[in-house]
Design an enzyme around this catalytic site. Structure first.
Site, PDB file in Angstrom:
ATOM      1  CG  ASP A 197      -1.585  -1.155   1.613  1.00  0.00           C
ATOM      2  OD1 ASP A 197      -1.531  -2.120   0.852  1.00  0.00           O
ATOM      3  OD2 ASP A 197      -2.212  -1.173   2.683  1.00  0.00           O
ATOM      4  CD  GLU A 235      -7.045  -5.126   4.067  1.00  0.00           C
ATOM      5  OE1 GLU A 235      -6.391  -5.743   4.903  1.00  0.00           O
ATOM      6  OE2 GLU A 235      -6.785  -5.159   2.854  1.00  0.00           O
ATOM      7  CD  GLN A 267       2.167  -1.345   5.203  1.00  0.00           C
ATOM      8  OE1 GLN A 267       2.028  -2.434   5.684  1.00  0.00           O
ATOM      9  NE2 GLN A 267       2.571  -0.298   5.916  1.00  0.00           N
ATOM     10  NE  ARG A 313      -5.837  -4.642   7.966  1.00  0.00           N
ATOM     11  CZ  ARG A 313      -6.486  -5.744   8.310  1.00  0.00           C
ATOM     12  NH1 ARG A 313      -6.554  -6.122   9.562  1.00  0.00           N
ATOM     13  NH2 ARG A 313      -7.081  -6.476   7.382  1.00  0.00           N
ATOM     14  CG  ASP A 314      -5.245  -0.135   6.849  1.00  0.00           C
ATOM     15  OD1 ASP A 314      -4.144  -0.473   7.321  1.00  0.00           O
ATOM     16  OD2 ASP A 314      -5.971  -0.906   6.211  1.00  0.00           O
TER      17      ASP A 314
HETATM   18  C1  FRU Z   1      -3.986  -3.526   2.627  1.00  0.00           C
HETATM   19  C2  FRU Z   1      -3.365  -4.007   3.917  1.00  0.00           C
HETATM   20  C3  FRU Z   1      -3.693  -3.067   5.051  1.00  0.00           C
HETATM   21  C4  FRU Z   1      -2.561  -3.300   6.002  1.00  0.00           C
HETATM   22  C5  FRU Z   1      -1.414  -3.532   5.076  1.00  0.00           C
HETATM   23  C6  FRU Z   1      -0.414  -4.544   5.570  1.00  0.00           C
HETATM   24  O1  FRU Z   1      -3.340  -4.003   1.503  1.00  0.00           O
HETATM   25  O2  FRU Z   1      -3.764  -5.327   4.195  1.00  0.00           O
HETATM   26  O3  FRU Z   1      -4.960  -3.270   5.624  1.00  0.00           O
HETATM   27  O4  FRU Z   1      -2.340  -2.196   6.840  1.00  0.00           O
HETATM   28  O5  FRU Z   1      -1.949  -3.983   3.859  1.00  0.00           O
HETATM   29  O6  FRU Z   1       0.697  -4.560   4.736  1.00  0.00           O
END
Ligand code: FRU
Length: 496
Positions: free
Chosen positions: A51, A220, A67, A165-166
């Site tokens: 991401d 997400e 990421q 998350r996120d």
């Molecule tokens: C989305 C995700 C997010 C998480 C990240 C982990 O692609 O699954 O929800 O924060 O990737 O790498």
């Protein structure tokens, strides 16, 4: 004895032959490493990315975090990689911004966002611990926009902490706000809202939006912003089932349109709609450019895809940054950022030409780092379909075919790279073929294709894996002639 020797020699010879073939395959892939690493998209020099995180324009330049698994080209433990740019196309890679180091982020630094607080670059991210079961929101601050000091946990979910998350943060009406991707106890996707006066003490404001079974089990990467007075919620749900031409990818990214203001509920006027219709588009995040444009960048990949490039030391890339806007009827338009116009180097110009029935126009044998801008004029065409090929030869199966289908009123993209494990599969999007024209703005980079239809009404983005001899671009009408105008450009972006 002689026979035994012969046998041993034979064995050695066959081992040697196997090694030779393996080495040859590796060296082919090594050559392809050079050709698959993008020239004008963000991708890691080595390691894995997924991401986009913390996208922001800050102190005179654009920052993109991502990421990142720097250890190898597989999913692995997540860090935040960091790059900056003056044009969103030419990226300078900076040291890793966040690494797992605290009890609460020891299993990984998951996605999040960036804000500017009194001139300082501040990150809010999900720290993961307890074997991914604890997902807590944490803050880090920088004084030089490169090095970050962690300030610990700021938001904890009361009950189940495993799918929370996120965080995507913004400032509005004198307060900080954050939306969070989450899951209900009944295993449905939802987005939670929090607010704060100081970015450290947060108050839960309730569920902003939630899905039903048809919209998957987890949402997400939420993003929440205003365009033209309308409030757009972007989410990336997991678990939506395919429904005809819709939701053909394993996971989706789409948007809702509605009304919202601080203290009020979010009233949704337009339901979940996919943003991109190619094979690879996920986990979008947006931010404001200094001139007010809303720019969206996504991961130009999909979880559980093949990632053919990963044998060569890196995996994953971002889309071209796109300027997004909203039509009066509430449809999201995505256009490539205009900075890309400055990177064009024109190489072909075909104006108002007829390609006759059974004929083929071959444009270019090496579409590599290119934009091909095509306009079909249907007032002067008779064909029943149009095919566009990116292949070694149109007659060979392997490669990409775009297919304009007048019967179904759809644009199809078929992708087939069997030697890298990518089976033949197509994606498609509805297009209005009753109009007098169709324009396709096609961006090809070393291992990607992004097709913008009619000035951003639809987009299809996919990863592709052509060898150097599979980059011939040709156009052919089916059962009739077609009128075409076309300009093609090399996209030239110098690395910093
Ligand atoms: C989305 C995700 C997010 C998480 C990240 C982990 O692609 O699954 O929800 O924060 O990737 O790498």
């Amino acid at each position: 004895m002689e026979c035994l020797l012969q046998k041993t020699e034979m064995k050695l010879l066959s081992t040697w032959l196997v090694l030779l073939i393996v080495n040859q395959a590796i060296s082919i892939l090594k050559t392809e490493e050079v050709t698959w690493h993008p020239t004008y998209h963000l991708a890691p020099p080595k390691g894995w990315i997924n991401d986009p995180n913390g996208l922001i324009y800050h102190n005179g330049c654009y920052h993109a975090f991502f990421q990142y698994n720097p250890e190898n080209n597989k999913e692995g433990t997540k860090y935040w990689g960091h790059a900056r740019s003056y044009d969103m196309l030419n990226w300078e890679y900076l040291p890793i911004a966040l690494s797992p180091s605290l009890e609460d982020d020891i299993n990984g630094i998951f996605s999040g966002s960036a804000v500017n607080i009194h001139g300082k670059l501040v990150l809010i991210y999900t720290g993961v611990s307890d074997n991914f079961n604890k997902q807590r929101q944490m803050v880090a601050i920088s004084s030089d926009d490169v090095n970050f000091e962690k300030r610990g946990v700021v938001i904890i979910k009361d009950k189940d902490e495993s799918n929370f998350r996120d965080p995507k943060a913004w400032f509005q009406n004198g307060s900080w706000w954050v939306v969070m991707g989450s899951q209900t106890t009944d295993k449905l996707g939802e987005v939670l809202l929090y607010s704060s006066n100081d970015f450290f003490n947060w108050t839960y404001q309730g569920v902003l939006a939630g899905g039903n079974e048809s919209l998957g089990y987890m949402w997400e990467c939420p993003d929440f912003f205003t365009i033209n007075g309308k409030q757009i919620l972007v989410v990336s749900p997991q678990g939506i089932k395919q429904d005809g031409f819709n939701y053909q990818n394993l996971y989706q990214t789409g948007y809702f349109v509605g009304d919202w203001e601080p203290g009020k509920n979010y009233t949704i006027k337009k339901g979940f709609t996919e943003i991109d219709h190619g094979h690879d588009f996920y986990a979008s995040q947006s931010f404001l450019a200094p001139d007010g444009r809303r720019i969206q960048i996504s991961w130009l990949d999909m979880w559980e895809s093949v990632f053919a490039e990963n044998v060569t030391g890196w995996s994953g890339m971002f889309t071209i940054p796109r300027e997004i806007s909203l039509t009066d009827s509430g449809d999201l338009l995505s256009k490539p950022i205009r900075e890309i116009l400055e990177k064009r180097n024109q190489n072909t110009d075909i104006f108002d030409t007829i390609i006759s029935s059974n004929q083929m126009l071959t444009l270019n044998n090496s579409v590599f780092s290119s934009e091909i801008l095509i306009e079909f004029n249907f007032l002067n065409s008779s064909c029943q379909a149009i095919q566009l090929f990116l292949k070694e030869e149109p007659t060979i199966d392997e490669g990409v075919v775009l297919y304009v289908d007048f019967e179904l009123n759809r644009l199809f993209m078929e992708r087939y790279y069997p030697k890298y494990g990518l089976d033949k599969s197509n994606r498609s999007v509805a297009i209005d073929l009753s109009l007098s024209k169709l324009s396709l703005d096609i961006f090809v980079d070393s291992s990607s294709i992004e097709v913008f239809v009619n000035d951003g009404v639809a987009v299809m983005s996919s990863r592709i894996y052509p060898n150097n001899n599979q980059r011939k671009f040709s156009v052919a009408p089916v059962n009739g002639y077609v009128n075409i105008s076309l300009i093609s450009y090399d996209i030239v972006v110098k690395n910093q």
